[in-house]
Design a protein around this motif. Sequence first.
Motif, PDB file in Angstrom:
ATOM      1  N   LEU A  30       0.565  -1.416  -0.261  1.00  0.00           N
ATOM      2  CA  LEU A  30      -0.104  -0.296   0.389  1.00  0.00           C
ATOM      3  C   LEU A  30       0.951   1.345   0.159  1.00  0.00           C
ATOM      4  O   LEU A  30       0.671   2.639  -0.983  1.00  0.00           O
ATOM      5  N   ASP A  31       1.473   0.976   0.922  1.00  0.00           N
ATOM      6  CA  ASP A  31       2.202   2.129   0.516  1.00  0.00           C
ATOM      7  C   ASP A  31       3.493   3.011  -0.942  1.00  0.00           C
ATOM      8  O   ASP A  31       3.708   3.629  -1.200  1.00  0.00           O
ATOM      9  N   ILE A  32       3.677   1.539  -1.270  1.00  0.00           N
ATOM     10  CA  ILE A  32       4.366   1.143  -2.310  1.00  0.00           C
ATOM     11  C   ILE A  32       3.071   2.364  -3.813  1.00  0.00           C
ATOM     12  O   ILE A  32       3.976   2.936  -4.614  1.00  0.00           O
ATOM     13  N   ALA A 107      -4.847   6.528   0.487  1.00  0.00           N
ATOM     14  CA  ALA A 107      -4.784   5.863   1.853  1.00  0.00           C
ATOM     15  C   ALA A 107      -5.528   6.376   2.171  1.00  0.00           C
ATOM     16  O   ALA A 107      -4.976   5.635   4.026  1.00  0.00           O
ATOM     17  N   ALA A 108      -6.772   5.899   2.598  1.00  0.00           N
ATOM     18  CA  ALA A 108      -8.071   5.212   3.916  1.00  0.00           C
ATOM     19  C   ALA A 108      -7.852   4.022   4.485  1.00  0.00           C
ATOM     20  O   ALA A 108      -7.744   3.364   4.869  1.00  0.00           O
ATOM     21  N   SER A 109      -7.074   3.214   2.893  1.00  0.00           N
ATOM     22  CA  SER A 109      -7.079   1.730   3.243  1.00  0.00           C
ATOM     23  C   SER A 109      -5.744   1.547   4.048  1.00  0.00           C
ATOM     24  O   SER A 109      -5.660   0.659   4.914  1.00  0.00           O
ATOM     25  N   ARG A 110      -5.084   2.402   3.597  1.00  0.00           N
ATOM     26  CA  ARG A 110      -3.529   2.112   4.681  1.00  0.00           C
ATOM     27  C   ARG A 110      -3.607   2.972   6.476  1.00  0.00           C
ATOM     28  O   ARG A 110      -2.816   2.950   6.912  1.00  0.00           O
ATOM     29  N   ALA A 111      -4.458   3.744   5.926  1.00  0.00           N
ATOM     30  CA  ALA A 111      -4.841   4.607   7.200  1.00  0.00           C
ATOM     31  C   ALA A 111      -4.050   5.192   7.392  1.00  0.00           C
ATOM     32  O   ALA A 111      -3.509   5.491   8.741  1.00  0.00           O
TER      33      ALA A 111
END
Length: 139
Positions: A30-32, A107-111
Amino acid sequence: MYEPIRTKSVHSTMADSTTDFPHRSREEELDIQLAGHLAALLAVTDELRATAPSEDLDAAADRLVAVVSRLRGGRAPARASASGGQAKVAALHQRAHALAGRALVVAASRADTAAAILAAERMDAHAAQAEPQELTGVS
């Protein structure tokens, strides 16, 4: 009755050899992905800055650089140079709006609250600048 299986399953032999390549965690993936969306948004923002400069776009570009650098472990993103072409500003705002929307979802998925707020702010800013029928699909 049934004869037992004498050979190993293809699935078990594949599962046993997972050390052949590195695996990333969901958070790393998710960061990538988020860094990629925000870097693409930065490229469009740089293009907009070259076409129609504003202080808001300068500040947004600086914030995008900071977030992408954080997500990439301190490595600064590549910056787009002015293409020289006069692209339609409304189309650039529409593309930036779509990229900010994708970044917001990740970003929402990653919080990641900071990245989500930045993406939402950029969506609002680009929606205000683009022509309404282009974002809503109304002709």
